[in-house]
Design an enzyme around this catalytic site. Structure first.
Site, PDB file in Angstrom:
ATOM      1  N   SER A 151       0.830  -1.208   0.000  1.00 37.49           N
ATOM      2  CA  SER A 151       0.000   0.000   0.000  1.00 37.49           C
ATOM      3  C   SER A 151       0.866   1.260   0.000  1.00 37.49           C
ATOM      4  O   SER A 151       1.612   1.475  -0.961  1.00 37.49           O
ATOM      5  CB  SER A 151      -0.959  -0.060   1.195  1.00 37.49           C
ATOM      6  N   ASP A 227     -10.419  -5.699  -2.640  1.00 38.90           N
ATOM      7  CA  ASP A 227      -9.691  -4.687  -1.865  1.00 38.90           C
ATOM      8  C   ASP A 227     -10.490  -3.382  -1.889  1.00 38.90           C
ATOM      9  O   ASP A 227     -10.642  -2.769  -2.948  1.00 38.90           O
ATOM     10  CB  ASP A 227      -8.292  -4.497  -2.505  1.00 38.90           C
ATOM     11  N   HIS A 263      -7.430  -6.031   1.278  1.00 37.58           N
ATOM     12  CA  HIS A 263      -6.219  -5.208   1.464  1.00 37.58           C
ATOM     13  C   HIS A 263      -5.384  -5.672   2.668  1.00 37.58           C
ATOM     14  O   HIS A 263      -4.374  -5.074   2.985  1.00 37.58           O
ATOM     15  CB  HIS A 263      -6.667  -3.756   1.685  1.00 37.58           C
TER      16      HIS A 263
HETATM   17  N1  LIG Z   1      -7.511   2.638   9.719  1.00 38.94           N
HETATM   18  C1  LIG Z   1      -7.720   2.841   8.322  1.00 38.94           C
HETATM   19  C2  LIG Z   1      -7.094   1.764   7.478  1.00 38.94           C
HETATM   20  C3  LIG Z   1      -5.648   1.566   7.746  1.00 38.94           C
HETATM   21  C4  LIG Z   1      -5.133   0.382   6.955  1.00 38.94           C
HETATM   22  O1  LIG Z   1      -5.851  -0.393   6.373  1.00 38.94           O
HETATM   23  N2  LIG Z   1      -3.808   0.279   6.909  1.00 38.94           N
HETATM   24  C5  LIG Z   1      -3.223  -0.759   6.119  1.00 38.94           C
HETATM   25  C6  LIG Z   1      -2.336  -0.123   5.102  1.00 38.94           C
HETATM   26  S1  LIG Z   1      -3.287   0.969   4.090  1.00 38.94           S
HETATM   27  C7  LIG Z   1      -2.156   1.735   3.056  1.00 38.94           C
HETATM   28  O2  LIG Z   1      -1.076   2.093   3.293  1.00 38.94           O
HETATM   29  C8  LIG Z   1      -2.465  -1.713   7.016  1.00 38.94           C
HETATM   30  O3  LIG Z   1      -1.536  -2.357   6.610  1.00 38.94           O
HETATM   31  N3  LIG Z   1      -2.919  -1.812   8.270  1.00 38.94           N
HETATM   32  C9  LIG Z   1      -2.273  -2.579   9.287  1.00 38.94           C
HETATM   33  C10 LIG Z   1      -2.664  -4.014   9.377  1.00 38.94           C
HETATM   34  O4  LIG Z   1      -2.023  -4.742  10.160  1.00 38.94           O
HETATM   35  O5  LIG Z   1      -3.605  -4.463   8.688  1.00 38.94           O
HETATM   36  C11 LIG Z   1      -9.176   2.916   8.015  1.00 38.94           C
HETATM   37  O6  LIG Z   1      -9.932   2.896   8.968  1.00 38.94           O
HETATM   38  O7  LIG Z   1      -9.568   2.978   6.837  1.00 38.94           O
END
Ligand SMILES: N[C@@H](CCC(=O)N[C@@H](CSC=O)C(=O)NCC(=O)O)C(=O)O
Length: 284
Positions: A151, A227, A263
């Protein structure tokens, strides 16, 4: 010794070191994880992969649930899992949103005040961190380095690779923000860290950078069909493919859509072996 080892975790036959160090680029203590496979020794150096994480992450997310140590241990590849931003710089607004400030450094050097004080993740990842690691961990081979990420970290991996021909021998990405100038996450970050000049933004946008790429390219990209961020047009991988076609190197970009995947780290873990194999082709 520039690193403090604050923990050691056995993992897939190798060891995961939990490290901290004082970084001058980011003006704070930075935490990271370093996976050393059992093959690593000063007399038998191993290649190194930098894994750049996404928004809200630290170096722990992928180390704990990305499943990368499994194949890296078999292949004899070390992995560095850095943090995603400076921490605790006491900049107003630093901790207000998940997609800007803490946990959202975007792997660029901020030029706009007050962020330019320490939001220098490009210099940290490309210069300061590798220099410190290669000087302290003699088992790491600085001539065989690859980069990948997820991401925001996929954006980081693609742009750092494209900005530094030859520095990284291999590149791949999970669900990268592939055209940040054209999506809400990227617009917010670039405006905040760099300012309003969209010509400047292009210098940090993989879709723009790939247009000027010369020579061979071999990129693996996985995106899930389920995603949400892809559906919301935050990722725009097709724009990257189109731009690569224009540069006549489209055969070098392997964009795979993975049916039903989202995602999350379930997707990353599922396809991680393929990504490590992809890097191993170039690093071993
Ligand atoms: N909190 C956010 C979403 C945050 C999220 O999904 N972060 C992803 C990366 S998104 C792009 O860089 C991530 O890797 N999160 C950590 C995990 O362990 O899954 C929202 O509410 O939309």
């Amino acid at each position: 010794m520039s690193f403090k080892t604050i923990g050691t975790q056995a993992s897939f036959g190798g060891k995961l070191l939990k490290l901290t160090h004082e970084a001058s680029t980011t003006k704070c203590t930075m935490a990271l994880n370093l996976f050393l496979p059992s093959q690593a020794s000063a007399s038998k150096k191993v290649p190194v992969l930098f894994y750049l994480s996404g928004l809200t992450c630290t170096g722990d997310n992928c180390a704990e649930k990305g499943f990368a140590q499994h194949k890296a241990s078999e292949k004899g590849i070390a992995i560095v899992y850095p943090d995603t931003s400076p921490r605790g710089l006491k900049i107003e607004g630093e901790d207000e949103s998940y997609d800007f400030g803490s946990g959202a450094g975007f792997y660029i050097d901020a030029t706009k005040d007050p962020w330019s004080k320490g939001y220098k993740m490009y210099s940290y990842i490309t210069e300061e961190l590798p220099k410190a690691l290669f000087s302290e961990f003699k088992e790491l081979d600085e001539s065989r380095v690859g980069i990948f990420g997820h991401s925001m970290g996929g954006h980081g991996a693609l742009t750092l690779f494209l900005k530094n021909p030859g520095k990284y021998k291999s590149v791949s990405a999970f669900a990268p923000i592939a055209n940040p100038s054209q999506c809400p996450w990227g617009e917010k970050a670039f405006k905040g860290y760099i300012g309003d000049d969209k010509q400047e933004w292009k210098k940090h946008d993989a879709t723009e950078l790939v247009k000027g790429w010369k020579g061979p390219l071999d990129v693996l990209i996985d995106v899930g069909t389920n995603d949400n961020f892809y559906k919301q047009k935050q990722l725009l991988p097709e724009n990257f493919i189109e731009a690569a076609k224009g540069a006549a190197i489209d055969k070098g970009v392997n964009l795979r859509f993975q049916e039903g995947h989202d995602h999350s780290y379930y997707t990353i873990a599922t396809f991680m072996d393929d990504h490590i194999e992809h890097h191993a082709k170039h690093l071993l």
